[in-house]
Design a protein around this motif. Sequence first.
Motif, mmCIF file in Angstrom:
data_model
loop_
_atom_site.group_PDB
_atom_site.id
_atom_site.type_symbol
_atom_site.label_atom_id
_atom_site.label_comp_id
_atom_site.label_asym_id
_atom_site.label_seq_id
_atom_site.Cartn_x
_atom_site.Cartn_y
_atom_site.Cartn_z
ATOM 1 N N MET A 1 91.278 -5.131 10.104
ATOM 2 C CA MET A 1 92.280 -6.056 10.596
ATOM 3 C C MET A 1 91.633 -7.428 10.766
ATOM 4 N N PRO A 2 92.264 -8.454 10.245
ATOM 5 C CA PRO A 2 91.698 -9.803 10.394
ATOM 6 C C PRO A 2 91.568 -10.173 11.863
ATOM 7 N N SER A 3 90.490 -10.895 12.191
ATOM 8 C CA SER A 3 90.293 -11.288 13.573
ATOM 9 C C SER A 3 91.050 -12.564 13.911
ATOM 10 N N ARG A 4 91.360 -13.368 12.909
ATOM 11 C CA ARG A 4 92.097 -14.603 13.157
ATOM 12 C C ARG A 4 93.243 -14.697 12.152
ATOM 13 N N ILE A 5 94.444 -14.650 12.671
ATOM 14 C CA ILE A 5 95.621 -14.736 11.811
ATOM 15 C C ILE A 5 96.300 -16.075 12.070
ATOM 16 N N HIS A 6 96.418 -16.885 11.013
ATOM 17 C CA HIS A 6 97.161 -18.138 11.080
ATOM 18 C C HIS A 6 98.593 -17.779 10.702
ATOM 19 N N GLU A 7 99.438 -17.592 11.715
ATOM 20 C CA GLU A 7 100.788 -17.085 11.474
ATOM 21 C C GLU A 7 101.820 -18.194 11.636
ATOM 22 N N PHE A 8 102.714 -18.278 10.646
ATOM 23 C CA PHE A 8 103.773 -19.275 10.653
ATOM 24 C C PHE A 8 105.105 -18.590 10.398
ATOM 25 N N ASP A 9 105.961 -18.577 11.420
ATOM 26 C CA ASP A 9 107.335 -18.111 11.271
ATOM 27 C C ASP A 9 108.207 -19.361 11.262
ATOM 28 N N TRP A 10 109.033 -19.530 10.265
ATOM 29 C CA TRP A 10 109.916 -20.683 10.154
ATOM 30 C C TRP A 10 109.115 -21.992 10.217
ATOM 31 N N PRO A 11 108.125 -22.176 9.341
ATOM 32 C CA PRO A 11 107.312 -23.399 9.395
ATOM 33 C C PRO A 11 108.129 -24.639 9.045
ATOM 34 N N ASP A 12 107.640 -25.796 9.508
ATOM 35 C CA ASP A 12 108.272 -27.067 9.175
ATOM 36 C C ASP A 12 108.042 -27.417 7.709
ATOM 37 N N ARG A 13 106.904 -26.961 7.176
ATOM 38 C CA ARG A 13 106.558 -27.279 5.789
ATOM 39 C C ARG A 13 105.651 -26.184 5.229
ATOM 40 N N ALA A 14 105.903 -25.800 3.992
ATOM 41 C CA ALA A 14 105.048 -24.859 3.260
ATOM 42 C C ALA A 14 105.065 -25.310 1.806
ATOM 43 N N VAL A 15 103.902 -25.755 1.299
ATOM 44 C CA VAL A 15 103.832 -26.301 -0.060
ATOM 45 C C VAL A 15 102.511 -25.946 -0.722
ATOM 46 N N VAL A 16 102.521 -26.026 -2.040
ATOM 47 C CA VAL A 16 101.289 -26.019 -2.818
ATOM 48 C C VAL A 16 101.103 -27.441 -3.322
ATOM 49 N N GLY A 17 99.891 -27.938 -3.202
ATOM 50 C CA GLY A 17 99.563 -29.277 -3.675
ATOM 51 C C GLY A 17 98.136 -29.295 -4.187
ATOM 52 N N THR A 18 97.726 -30.443 -4.708
ATOM 53 C CA THR A 18 96.381 -30.545 -5.268
ATOM 54 C C THR A 18 95.676 -31.791 -4.773
ATOM 55 N N ILE A 19 94.372 -31.736 -4.887
ATOM 56 C CA ILE A 19 93.521 -32.899 -4.659
ATOM 57 C C ILE A 19 92.632 -33.005 -5.891
ATOM 58 N N GLY A 20 92.543 -34.196 -6.447
ATOM 59 C CA GLY A 20 91.708 -34.406 -7.624
ATOM 60 C C GLY A 20 92.528 -34.703 -8.856
ATOM 61 N N LEU A 21 91.809 -35.020 -9.928
ATOM 62 C CA LEU A 21 92.439 -35.352 -11.203
ATOM 63 C C LEU A 21 92.614 -34.099 -12.053
ATOM 64 N N PRO A 22 93.604 -34.109 -12.958
ATOM 65 C CA PRO A 22 93.774 -32.954 -13.851
ATOM 66 C C PRO A 22 92.461 -32.599 -14.537
ATOM 67 N N GLY A 23 92.169 -31.317 -14.528
ATOM 68 C CA GLY A 23 90.914 -30.826 -15.086
ATOM 69 C C GLY A 23 89.866 -30.614 -14.008
ATOM 70 N N ALA A 24 90.060 -31.252 -12.863
ATOM 71 C CA ALA A 24 89.124 -31.114 -11.747
ATOM 72 C C ALA A 24 89.901 -31.027 -10.433
ATOM 73 N N ARG A 25 91.116 -30.477 -10.489
ATOM 74 C CA ARG A 25 91.944 -30.386 -9.289
ATOM 75 C C ARG A 25 91.581 -29.153 -8.472
ATOM 76 N N THR A 26 91.757 -29.277 -7.174
ATOM 77 C CA THR A 26 91.680 -28.137 -6.270
ATOM 78 C C THR A 26 93.076 -27.912 -5.735
ATOM 79 N N PHE A 27 93.540 -26.687 -5.844
ATOM 80 C CA PHE A 27 94.879 -26.318 -5.395
ATOM 81 C C PHE A 27 94.813 -25.810 -3.959
ATOM 82 N N TYR A 28 95.821 -26.199 -3.171
ATOM 83 C CA TYR A 28 95.905 -25.773 -1.782
ATOM 84 C C TYR A 28 97.291 -25.268 -1.460
#
Length: 184
Positions: A1-28
């Motif tokens: 069982m995880p010791s730390r759960i980051h739990e979000f019920d009905w969050p204000d925002r949930a998105v996938v985005g990136t940092i960096g230029l195409p070819g060297a982006r990190t997805f979050y």
Amino acid sequence: MPSRIHEFDWPDRAVVGTIGLPGARTFYLQVRAGTQVVSVALEKQQAALLAEKIDEILDQLSTVEGNPFSVPTSTPIELVDNEQLEAVQEQFRTGAMSLGWDPTTAQVVIEAHPITTVDADDNDASLEEDGANETEMLLVRIPVGTARAFAMRTREIVGAGRPTCPLCGYPMDADGHICTLPED
């Protein structure tokens, strides 16, 4: 069982985005409720598959006879989120993910677990003693309209990378491309 759960019920925002230029982006995958913001890194393929599977779940739900849930077939315009990621402080790099449906709240459930590396020589007893099995987890529940908007944005983010070479199918860099076509 995880010791730390980051739990979000009905969050204000949930998105996938990136940092960096195409070819060297990190997805979050970034989730916010009030002032709490959690960002977890993930692979481009994980993001693409997440969007695909969310749409599959929603499409299946919309075809259920007598469906009590109001599942939109397209993205509700008022839920479109094209804003940049908020300040990113990476919580962990995502390994395993799971996706589900909670019929009691009519929400899509996303779980993200960190990549774990366990030395093959270690045994369970030593892991428990060291506390090395203590992990984190991101648990997000989002309603169907938000889930549809999340999937649409994620597909757009994934598709905004480098163009694909029409000959070899590999991504092309802005400074050139050498096709690696197989020889006949």
